[in-house]
Design an enzyme around this catalytic site. Structure first.
Site, short mmCIF file in Angstrom:
data_model
loop_
_atom_site.label_atom_id
_atom_site.label_comp_id
_atom_site.label_asym_id
_atom_site.label_seq_id
_atom_site.Cartn_x
_atom_site.Cartn_y
_atom_site.Cartn_z
N GLY A 17 -8.78 4.63 6.83
CA GLY A 17 -8.39 6.03 7.02
C GLY A 17 -6.91 6.23 7.24
O GLY A 17 -6.36 7.23 6.82
N PHE A 18 -6.27 5.28 7.91
CA PHE A 18 -4.87 5.48 8.26
C PHE A 18 -4.09 4.16 8.17
O PHE A 18 -4.65 3.09 8.44
CB PHE A 18 -4.76 6.01 9.71
CG PHE A 18 -5.49 7.30 9.90
CD1 PHE A 18 -4.87 8.52 9.63
CD2 PHE A 18 -6.82 7.31 10.31
CE1 PHE A 18 -5.55 9.72 9.77
CE2 PHE A 18 -7.52 8.50 10.46
CZ PHE A 18 -6.89 9.72 10.20
N MET A 29 -8.44 8.61 -0.56
CA MET A 29 -9.26 9.07 0.58
C MET A 29 -9.66 10.52 0.36
O MET A 29 -8.84 11.33 -0.06
CB MET A 29 -8.44 9.00 1.87
CG MET A 29 -7.89 7.63 2.17
SD MET A 29 -6.87 7.70 3.65
CE MET A 29 -6.47 5.96 3.82
N HIS A 48 -1.23 -1.46 -4.26
CA HIS A 48 -2.48 -1.01 -3.63
C HIS A 48 -2.46 0.51 -3.47
O HIS A 48 -1.55 1.07 -2.86
CB HIS A 48 -2.63 -1.70 -2.27
CG HIS A 48 -3.95 -1.46 -1.60
ND1 HIS A 48 -5.09 -2.15 -1.95
CD2 HIS A 48 -4.30 -0.62 -0.61
CE1 HIS A 48 -6.09 -1.74 -1.19
NE2 HIS A 48 -5.64 -0.80 -0.36
N MET A 66 -11.78 5.08 -0.89
CA MET A 66 -12.44 5.39 0.39
C MET A 66 -13.03 6.79 0.25
O MET A 66 -12.56 7.75 0.86
CB MET A 66 -11.42 5.31 1.53
CG MET A 66 -11.08 3.87 1.87
SD MET A 66 -9.56 3.74 2.83
CE MET A 66 -8.36 3.74 1.51
N ASP A 88 -6.97 -5.97 4.33
CA ASP A 88 -6.26 -4.68 4.33
C ASP A 88 -6.28 -4.08 5.74
O ASP A 88 -7.35 -3.74 6.25
CB ASP A 88 -6.99 -3.76 3.33
CG ASP A 88 -6.31 -2.42 3.15
OD1 ASP A 88 -5.23 -2.19 3.71
OD2 ASP A 88 -6.90 -1.59 2.41
N GLY A 89 -5.09 -3.94 6.31
CA GLY A 89 -4.97 -3.26 7.60
C GLY A 89 -4.27 -4.11 8.64
O GLY A 89 -4.74 -5.19 8.98
N GLY A 90 -3.12 -3.63 9.10
CA GLY A 90 -2.42 -4.33 10.18
C GLY A 90 -1.79 -5.65 9.78
O GLY A 90 -1.59 -6.54 10.62
N ASP A 135 -4.47 3.76 -2.20
CA ASP A 135 -5.54 4.19 -1.30
C ASP A 135 -5.95 5.61 -1.60
O ASP A 135 -5.17 6.54 -1.46
CB ASP A 135 -5.05 4.12 0.16
CG ASP A 135 -5.01 2.69 0.66
OD1 ASP A 135 -6.03 1.99 0.55
OD2 ASP A 135 -3.95 2.29 1.17
N HIS A 173 -8.22 1.41 -4.21
CA HIS A 173 -9.17 1.29 -3.10
C HIS A 173 -9.77 2.67 -2.83
O HIS A 173 -9.11 3.54 -2.27
CB HIS A 173 -8.39 0.75 -1.88
CG HIS A 173 -9.20 0.63 -0.63
ND1 HIS A 173 -8.63 0.40 0.61
CD2 HIS A 173 -10.54 0.67 -0.42
CE1 HIS A 173 -9.57 0.33 1.52
NE2 HIS A 173 -10.74 0.49 0.94
N GLY A 175 -0.79 1.80 9.58
CA GLY A 175 -0.12 1.58 10.85
C GLY A 175 -1.01 1.23 12.03
O GLY A 175 -0.59 1.34 13.18
N GLY A 185 1.03 -2.03 4.19
CA GLY A 185 1.62 -0.71 4.02
C GLY A 185 2.84 -0.54 4.91
O GLY A 185 3.98 -0.71 4.47
N SER A 186 2.60 -0.23 6.17
CA SER A 186 3.72 0.08 7.08
C SER A 186 4.68 -1.10 7.23
O SER A 186 5.89 -0.89 7.33
CB SER A 186 3.19 0.53 8.44
OG SER A 186 2.25 -0.37 8.93
N MET A 231 -11.80 -4.96 5.29
CA MET A 231 -10.98 -4.04 6.08
C MET A 231 -10.76 -4.65 7.47
O MET A 231 -11.71 -4.94 8.19
CB MET A 231 -11.69 -2.69 6.23
CG MET A 231 -11.67 -1.82 4.98
SD MET A 231 -10.03 -1.55 4.26
CE MET A 231 -9.14 -0.79 5.61
N SER A 235 0.84 -1.20 0.00
CA SER A 235 0.00 0.00 0.00
C SER A 235 0.87 1.24 0.00
O SER A 235 1.62 1.49 0.95
CB SER A 235 -0.90 0.01 1.24
OG SER A 235 -1.41 1.31 1.43
C1 DX5 Z 1 -6.23 2.03 5.44
C2 DX5 Z 1 -5.79 1.66 4.06
C3 DX5 Z 1 -4.72 0.64 4.06
C4 DX5 Z 1 -3.46 1.04 4.76
C5 DX5 Z 1 -2.83 -0.20 5.33
O1 DX5 Z 1 -7.39 2.78 5.39
O2 DX5 Z 1 -6.86 1.15 3.30
O3 DX5 Z 1 -4.45 0.16 2.75
O4 DX5 Z 1 -2.54 1.69 3.95
O5 DX5 Z 1 -1.74 0.16 6.10
P1 DX5 Z 1 -1.07 -0.84 7.13
O6 DX5 Z 1 -0.64 -2.05 6.39
O7 DX5 Z 1 0.06 -0.05 7.70
O8 DX5 Z 1 -2.12 -1.18 8.18
ZN ZN Z 2 -6.48 0.12 1.34
#
Ligand code: DX5
Ligand code: ZN
Length: 211
Positions: A139-140, A34, A30, A65, A170-172, A32, A63, A142, A192-193, A134, A7
């Site tokens: 939204g964020f 927003m 990916h 959002m 997607d997420g964490g 994102d 994606h 990490g 992502g992170s 999700m 991401s």
């Molecule tokens: C969050 C995004 C994700 C995000 C994932 O709203 O949709 O794609 O970048 O980031 P990590 O992998 O750090 O949770």
């Molecule tokens: Zn995403």
């Protein structure tokens, strides 16, 4: 084996080309989007990745959002998206949005937030190319993985027997949560992170891909 989708939300946008290049061993990218309305954060629009399209042959996994995916979908398709995923919670007429994306010749994805029941997608499963679960509040980057997301993966894995979509989470996601997700039936891991903060991104992509 999992498809890995780095991401770019966690990338350094002042060096975006090099950042994407550093993760280009992955099959998907990916992206994102927003709007500050659907989620409390603003990221990037179509023009940012349009210029990357000619340089990379990864699958562009967009994606959305955003509150009004119908209004902007064409821009994202024209900019080179392969998959466009919108949020179930953002639209009033889901089937209309699906048909709109099909007419734009992109693969169709729907995403659900952590609080949304899996059953709401039942009427649409046969029309989808991708379901994005999700595993954090959108939204964020990490944030911490929400374990109950695994039950959602299992539900859609069962539904896959009669349908033909990919399951993405997607997420964490890291090696530990990624393994749980793949064991539950996930096809695509967004990270992502975990990827962008690592010292050896290529290696991390390889390790996630082996899960
Ligand atoms: C969050 C995004 C994700 C995000 C994932 O709203 O949709 O794609 O970048 O980031 P990590 O992998 O750090 O949770
Ligand atoms: Zn995403």
């Amino acid at each position: 084996m999992a498809i890995v989708a780095p991401s770019i939300l966690s990338a350094d946008f002042s060096h975006l080309y090099n950042e994407v290049k550093s993760v280009s061993s992955a099959e998907f990218l990916h992206i994102d989007v927003m709007d500050g309305h659907f989620v409390p954060n603003i990221s990037i629009g179509a023009m940012v990745y349009k210029n990357l399209r000619k340089d990379f042959d990864m699958v562009f996994d967009v994606h959305l959002m955003i509150t009004d995916p119908m209004k902007y979908a064409k821009d994202f398709a024209d900019a080179g998206a392969d998959y466009i995923t919108f949020h179930y919670e953002a639209v009033s007429d889901v089937m209309e949005m699906i048909n709109h994306l099909k007419n734009l010749n992109v693969k169709v994805g729907i995403s659900i937030k952590p609080g949304t029941d899996v059953k709401v997608l039942d009427p649409y499963l046969k029309h989808l190319d991708l379901i994005l679960i999700m595993s954090v509040e959108p939204g964020f980057g990490g944030q911490k993985f929400i374990p109950s997301s695994l039950d959602k993966v299992k539900y859609f894995k069962q539904q896959k027997e009669k349908n033909n979509f990919l399951i993405e989470i997607d997420g964490g996601i890291n090696l530990e949560t990624g393994k749980l997700a793949v064991d539950a039936g996930c096809d695509i891991l967004v990270a992502g992170s975990y990827i962008f903060n690592s010292t050896n991104r290529k290696q991390v992509i390889k390790e996630l891909g082996k899960l």
